[in-house]
Design a protein around this motif. Structure first.
Motif, PDB file in Angstrom:
ATOM      1  N   ARG A  69       0.851  -1.191   0.000  1.00 58.98           N
ATOM      2  CA  ARG A  69       0.000   0.000   0.000  1.00 58.98           C
ATOM      3  C   ARG A  69       0.883   1.236   0.000  1.00 58.98           C
ATOM      4  NH1 ARG A  69      -4.180  -0.833   4.795  1.00 58.98           N
ATOM      5  NH2 ARG A  69      -5.147   0.999   3.886  1.00 58.98           N
ATOM      6  N   TYR A  70       0.410   2.262  -0.703  1.00 59.77           N
ATOM      7  CA  TYR A  70       1.102   3.540  -0.647  1.00 59.77           C
ATOM      8  C   TYR A  70       0.952   4.118   0.753  1.00 59.77           C
ATOM      9  CZ  TYR A  70       1.392   3.459  -5.724  1.00 59.77           C
ATOM     10  OH  TYR A  70       1.679   3.121  -7.020  1.00 59.77           O
ATOM     11  N   VAL A  71       1.900   4.949   1.149  1.00 61.09           N
ATOM     12  CA  VAL A  71       1.853   5.572   2.469  1.00 61.09           C
ATOM     13  C   VAL A  71       2.147   7.060   2.358  1.00 61.09           C
ATOM     14  CG1 VAL A  71       2.575   3.466   3.679  1.00 61.09           C
ATOM     15  CG2 VAL A  71       4.308   5.128   2.971  1.00 61.09           C
ATOM     16  N   THR A  72       1.740   7.783   3.383  1.00 68.85           N
ATOM     17  CA  THR A  72       2.148   9.171   3.553  1.00 68.85           C
ATOM     18  C   THR A  72       2.662   9.318   4.981  1.00 68.85           C
ATOM     19  OG1 THR A  72       1.503  11.471   3.194  1.00 68.85           O
ATOM     20  CG2 THR A  72      -0.132  10.054   4.271  1.00 68.85           C
ATOM     21  N   THR A  73       3.631  10.178   5.153  1.00 66.98           N
ATOM     22  CA  THR A  73       4.269  10.325   6.463  1.00 66.98           C
ATOM     23  C   THR A  73       3.344  11.049   7.438  1.00 66.98           C
ATOM     24  OG1 THR A  73       6.389  10.500   5.325  1.00 66.98           O
ATOM     25  CG2 THR A  73       6.336  11.168   7.646  1.00 66.98           C
TER      26      THR A  73
END
Length: 133
Positions: A69-73
């Motif tokens: 899955r893509y992530v964001t900080t």
């Protein structure tokens, strides 16, 4: 998961511009390195802390994305252990601490080419949509 394709995707845009290269990814783990140049320095002759934090965020995010899955900080906490002076290369290595339904946490260790520990970080990411690879 196609980890070679993920490495390709991770080595684009800003990451490529600063000279960072993700060299290894597998589930819950990533490693990468940056060959240092004068553009990475600060006025006191060491590598700029922002460069070191960029490595931590980049390699932590690569390890987190290895779960499909893509992530964001969400957050990052870094401890600079010693100045990165007289180094030719910085290496970032990230290991999984926790994977939850929406949030994951990774430890990152940054060393120079001799293994000297430069910084350690704990990075927290929020899961977005699934990856296409």
């Amino acid at each position: 998961m196609d980890f070679e394709k993920l490495k390709e995707i991770r080595n684009t845009g800003f990451i490529r511009e600063v000279g960072f290269d993700t060299t290894e990814i597998h589930e819950g783990y990533a490693r990468g390195e940056m060959t240092l140049a004068s553009k990475h320095g600060n006025p006191i002759g060491s590598i700029h802390g922002g460069v070191i934090f960029t490595i931590a965020d980049t390699i932590g995010g690569a390890a987190a994305t290895s779960r499909g899955r893509y992530v964001t900080t969400l957050s990052g906490n870094i401890n600079y252990l010693r100045p990165a002076m007289n180094c030719k290369k910085l290496i970032g290595e990230s290991r999984e601490i926790k994977v939850g339904k929406n949030v994951c946490v990774y430890d990152v260790m940054i060393t120079d080419e001799t293994g000297r520990e430069i910084a350690m970080a704990t990075m927290t990411y929020y899961y977005l949509k699934e990856t296409e690879f």
